[in-house]
Design an enzyme around this catalytic site. Sequence first.
Site, PDB file in Angstrom:
ATOM      1  N   SER A 192      -2.349 -16.278   2.651  1.00 20.68           N
ATOM      2  CA  SER A 192      -1.124 -16.307   1.846  1.00 20.68           C
ATOM      3  C   SER A 192      -0.017 -17.028   2.599  1.00 20.68           C
ATOM      4  O   SER A 192      -0.025 -17.089   3.838  1.00 20.68           O
ATOM      5  CB  SER A 192      -0.668 -14.870   1.566  1.00 20.68           C
ATOM      6  OG  SER A 192       0.627 -14.873   0.994  1.00 20.68           O
ATOM      7  N   TYR A 205       0.879  -5.905   4.318  1.00 20.11           N
ATOM      8  CA  TYR A 205       0.216  -7.016   3.613  1.00 20.11           C
ATOM      9  C   TYR A 205       0.396  -8.333   4.372  1.00 20.11           C
ATOM     10  O   TYR A 205      -0.574  -9.041   4.641  1.00 20.11           O
ATOM     11  CB  TYR A 205       0.785  -7.137   2.206  1.00 20.11           C
ATOM     12  CG  TYR A 205       0.265  -8.327   1.435  1.00 20.11           C
ATOM     13  CD1 TYR A 205      -0.975  -8.280   0.802  1.00 20.11           C
ATOM     14  CD2 TYR A 205       1.007  -9.511   1.341  1.00 20.11           C
ATOM     15  CE1 TYR A 205      -1.464  -9.378   0.098  1.00 20.11           C
ATOM     16  CE2 TYR A 205       0.527 -10.607   0.638  1.00 20.11           C
ATOM     17  CZ  TYR A 205      -0.705 -10.535   0.017  1.00 20.11           C
ATOM     18  OH  TYR A 205      -1.189 -11.622  -0.676  1.00 20.11           O
TER      19      TYR A 205
END
Length: 300
Positions: A192, A205
Amino acid sequence: MDRKNQHFMQDPRSQYDLSETKYDSSQPDPGLDTLLQPKADHGERSYKGSGRLTGRKALITGGDSGIGRAVAIAFAREGADLVLTYLESEETDGKETEQYLADSGVKVCSIVGDISNEEFCKELVHFAVDRLGSIDILVNNAAQQYYVEKLADLTSEQFQKTYATNVFSMFWITKAAVPHMPKGSSIINTTSIQSYQPSAGLLDYASSKSAITGFTKSLAKMLINEGIRVNAVAPGPIWTPLQQSGGQRPEKIENFGQGVPMGRPGQPAELAPMYVYLASQESSYVTAEVMGVTGGGHLP
Ligand code: NAD
Ligand code: MG
């Protein structure tokens, strides 16, 4: 929100005009594409294959919805047989994805289970090898993301579950899969933009995504000795159920993705061609790389 005209040259900023659309701010966990409002584009009506993965065997985690669904549609239309996996609670989405693949003429099998469990990861690989004969493409795409504003509110349970789902599963699945991956195989991990530009509120995360980036580069250097390439894709803000089901503060959903230079969130369909490229032999000299698809948010 399928776009028939995705292949025409056009201004990418207005390719998906959602200015008049009402965004639902949240939906129950786990997020479902069936409930996503507005609908996302997974290339259901637009992706056209050209035999780039004919005869390949692919395992895709999180293949029910979002980016995983778009990758499944693209891979199937490029001629790959597929095993998809997702959580039991996502079967509605999984079945819908299978319906989109029904006319692609390839084999598609699904297995439900929780990849934060090592035993299931081994079972998953066993299932894939049993159904497909080998694994030529492994897409480690499943992940969990839950926004927690304050450090004091982030529990050890969540921190550990995020790492088990996002990072440890990648180790467990890859380790079990590699003995069944012939030379020329490709592993693609979904990392990401958060790996490089971590947001407050996504401590577990974002740091798990940084781990995936490091994991990808190290693994690539190990596995090139076996003729296997390993790369990652780093998406920017993409319109999927992950965001609506606790991934972001509900107030942020309305303006989701508008902070990148493109001024809009990406659609899963805009990610799939990058996975096809990395899976196919066209990317034969590409390994240990992270490819950004970020709407201009760019990687460092
Ligand atoms: P998504 O919710 O559609 O997909 C995530 C999938 O992960 C789920 O469908 C689910 O099947 C699977 N999953 C989650 N926990 C699991 C578990 N314990 N066991 C088995 N499967 C589990 O959302 P998405 O946005 O398409 O996410 C796909 C990938 O893209 C993720 O790795 C996510 O981190 C990454 N990503 C998304 C964005 C974004 O803005 N949407 C941005 C950067 C990276
Ligand atoms: Mg899902």
